[in-house]
Design a protein around this motif. Structure first.
Motif, PDB file in Angstrom:
ATOM      1  N   ASP A  41      27.357  37.823  36.430  1.00  0.00           N
ATOM      2  CA  ASP A  41      25.971  37.813  35.958  1.00  0.00           C
ATOM      3  C   ASP A  41      25.741  38.950  34.965  1.00  0.00           C
ATOM      4  OD1 ASP A  41      25.197  35.671  37.656  1.00  0.00           O
ATOM      5  OD2 ASP A  41      24.898  37.077  39.313  1.00  0.00           O
ATOM      6  N   MET A  42      26.242  40.126  35.296  1.00  0.00           N
ATOM      7  CA  MET A  42      26.023  41.279  34.427  1.00  0.00           C
ATOM      8  C   MET A  42      26.784  41.144  33.120  1.00  0.00           C
ATOM      9  SD  MET A  42      25.678  44.451  37.132  1.00  0.00           S
ATOM     10  CE  MET A  42      27.024  43.981  38.237  1.00  0.00           C
ATOM     11  N   ASP A  43      27.941  40.505  33.147  1.00  0.00           N
ATOM     12  CA  ASP A  43      28.652  40.233  31.893  1.00  0.00           C
ATOM     13  C   ASP A  43      27.802  39.353  30.984  1.00  0.00           C
ATOM     14  OD1 ASP A  43      30.871  41.717  32.561  1.00  0.00           O
ATOM     15  OD2 ASP A  43      32.029  40.005  33.302  1.00  0.00           O
ATOM     16  N   GLU A  44      27.183  38.331  31.575  1.00  0.00           N
ATOM     17  CA  GLU A  44      26.331  37.435  30.792  1.00  0.00           C
ATOM     18  C   GLU A  44      25.108  38.171  30.249  1.00  0.00           C
ATOM     19  OE1 GLU A  44      23.488  33.486  31.420  1.00  0.00           O
ATOM     20  OE2 GLU A  44      24.933  34.051  32.978  1.00  0.00           O
ATOM     21  N   ILE A  45      24.440  38.907  31.114  1.00  0.00           N
ATOM     22  CA  ILE A  45      23.252  39.658  30.695  1.00  0.00           C
ATOM     23  C   ILE A  45      23.615  40.680  29.631  1.00  0.00           C
ATOM     24  CG2 ILE A  45      21.520  41.323  31.496  1.00  0.00           C
ATOM     25  CD1 ILE A  45      21.585  39.823  34.192  1.00  0.00           C
ATOM     26  N   GLY A  46      24.797  41.258  29.741  1.00  0.00           N
ATOM     27  CA  GLY A  46      25.232  42.300  28.821  1.00  0.00           C
ATOM     28  C   GLY A  46      25.447  41.833  27.400  1.00  0.00           C
ATOM     29  N   THR A  47      25.488  40.530  27.176  1.00  0.00           N
ATOM     30  CA  THR A  47      25.631  40.024  25.807  1.00  0.00           C
ATOM     31  C   THR A  47      24.298  40.049  25.055  1.00  0.00           C
ATOM     32  OG1 THR A  47      25.252  37.709  26.449  1.00  0.00           O
ATOM     33  CG2 THR A  47      27.532  38.525  26.515  1.00  0.00           C
ATOM     34  N   SER A  48      23.192  40.245  25.758  1.00  0.00           N
ATOM     35  CA  SER A  48      21.889  40.330  25.098  1.00  0.00           C
ATOM     36  C   SER A  48      21.761  41.679  24.404  1.00  0.00           C
ATOM     37  CB  SER A  48      20.758  40.117  26.100  1.00  0.00           C
ATOM     38  OG  SER A  48      20.775  41.126  27.090  1.00  0.00           O
TER      39      SER A  48
END
Length: 366
Positions: A60-67
Motif C-alpha cells: 500500500d505504501m509503495d502505491e501511495i508513495g508514487t503520488s
C-alpha cells in the motif's frame, strides 16, 4: 502548468471532517488561482482495522508513495489496539517506510488568538526526528509481561546529520522572512549515552553553518524556557520523543493543537497532517477546528513549490496562510479558540478571505 497527484488518508474521528475542510479550500484555490490537483482517497483507519483486520501494508505504501504528496487527517481510536496494546495508526509505519526523518511543526501566535503566557510574539519551528530516537525499538521482539517492559532509544550519526542539516537550512530560510535565524538543540546528554552522540553531531553541523546562531539546552530546562520566554526560540530540534512532547508545549503557547500544522518529510517524500489527534468525542458534530489541517495543506504546497520549482504552489500557499491570518484576526473562530463557529463556517470564511487573483498575482502565477 503542473498537475499534482495527492494521496488523501482521512483516518478516524474528526480526520474526515478536517480533510474535507482542507480539500474544500484547495478546491477553491484551484478555481481562484489555476492550481491543479487530483486526489486519490485511501482508507487505512483504525475503524477499518476493527471491522476487517486490514491495516496499511508495504505494498500500500509503495502505491501511495508514487503520488506527489500525502494529505493525512487524523488516525487512531482509543479502544482499537494492536496485539502489543498500542493504538493503531499508519503514521509510524509511513515514517519508517518513506524514511520521513523530520517532522516540521511550526507554531505562531496569530492576532485574535489568546496565549496563556505573556508574550508579544511567538514564531518558532519545532523539528522532531521521527524514525529513531525513543521510537527506534517499536519493531523489536516483544515478550508480554506484567512485571517488566522496556523501550530503547537509538541515535545514529547519519540520521542526525540529515536532521540538523534541515534545521539549519530552515533557520536560514526563516531568517529571510524576518526571524532571527537560530537553531536550538534540546537533548539529555548528561544522562543518556545516545544523546552524547546527538550533541556531538549537532556541534559538528553547527560548525559548518556559522552564519546561523545556535544554542543547546537540556530538555527539562529548555521546556521551562519555552514557557517562560518563548521569544528566545526560532528553530528548535530534538530527538523523537522529546520533540513530540515539546512540539505540543509550543502549540499550547499559541492556542493549542487546532492551529498546529505539521509536515513529515524526507529528501523525497512528504506527509502533511495536523498535529492533533482524531478526537472521536467530537466527531460528526461540525465543531472541529479545521485550521491546523488547512495550514498543513499550505505546507504541502510550499514543499511542492520548493521541490518542483513551482512558484504557483508557493504563492498559493502564502495566500492560504494570509486567509487564515485574516480569519483568526476578525473571526469567525472555532470554539477551541474562544469562538462558537462551526467547522463549515470557518472554512467558508477562509475561502472568502483568500486574496483576489488580481493582475499582480496573476503575473506571479504565470
Amino acid at each position: 502548468m503542473t498537475r499534482y497527484n495527492i494521496s488523501v488518508i482521512p483516518g478516524d474521528g474528526i480526520g474526515p471532517e478536517v480533510i474535507n475542510a482542507a480539500t474544500t479550500v484547495l478546491d477553491a484555490c484551484q478555481n481562484h488561482y489555476g492550481l491543479e490537483l487530483d486526489y486519490t482517497f485511501h482508507d487505512f483507519s483504525a475503524d477499518l482495522y476493527r471491522r476487517t483486520g486490514r491495516k496499511i501494508t508495504p505494498a500500500d505504501m509503495d502505491e501511495i508513495g508514487t503520488s506527489d504528496a500525502v494529505l493525512f487527517g487524523a488516525m487512531g481510536l482509543p479502544d482499537v489496539r494492536t496485539p502489543e496494546g498500542l493504538e493503531l495508526g499508519a503514521q509510524v509505519e509511513m515514517r519508517a517506510h518513506y524514511g520521513l526523518f523530520a517532522s516540521l511543526r511550526p507554531v505562531r501566535l496569530y492576532e485574535g488568538v489568546t496565549s496563556p503566557v505573556k508574550a508579544d510574539s511567538i514564531d518558532m519551528l519545532v523539528i522532531r526526528e521521527t524514525t529513531e530516537g525513543m521510537f527506534a525499538g517499536l519493531n523489536d521482539k516483544h515478550e508480554p509481561s506484567d512485571e517488566t517492559a522496556s523501550d530503547r532509544m537509538t541515535i545514529t550519526r547519519a540520521t542526525s546529520e540529515k536532521l540538523f542539516d534541515v534545521a539549519f537550512a530552515q533557520a536560514r530560510a526563516r531568517r529571510e522572512r524576518g526571524t532571527p535565524g537560530h537553531v536550538t538543540l534540546l537533548h539529555k546528554s548528561n544522562a543518556l549515552r545516545s544523546n552524547v552522540l546527538l550533541e556531538k553531531v549537532f556541534d559538528e553541523v553547527a560548525a559548518r553553518n556559522t552564519d546561523i546562531g545556535s544554542a543547546k539546552y537540556y530538555i527539562d530546562a529548555g521546556s521551562m524556557h519555552m514557557v517562560m520566554d518563548p521569544s528566545r526560540f526560532d528553530v528548535v530540534v530534538s530527538e523523537n520523543i522529546f520533540g513530540d512532547i515539546v512540539s505540543e508545549i509550543a502549540a499550547g503557547l499559541v492556542g493549542g493543537l487546532g492551529v498546529a500544522p505539521s509536515a513529515d518529510v524526507s529528501l523525497t517524500h512528504g506527509v502533511f497532517q495536523p498535529s492533533h489527534g482524531s478526537a472521536p468525542d467530537i466527531a460528526g458534530q461540525d465543531v472541529a477546528n479545521p485550521i491546523a489541517m488547512i495550514l498543513s495543506a499550505a505546507m504541502m504546497l510550499t514543499w511542492l513549490g520548493e521541490r518542483r520549482d513551482d512558484q504557483r504552489c508557493t504563492i498559493v500557499a502564502e495566500h492560504i496562510q494570509t486567509a487564515v491570518r485574516t480569519t483568526l484576526a476578525s473571526g469567525p473562530r472555532p470554539r477551541d479558540l474562544g469562538g462558537s463557529a462551526p467547522t463549515r463556517e470557518v472554512v467558508e470564511a477562509i475561502i472568502s478571505n483568500l486574496p483576489a487573483s488580481d493582475a499582480a498575482t496573476s503575473e506571479g502565477l504565470k
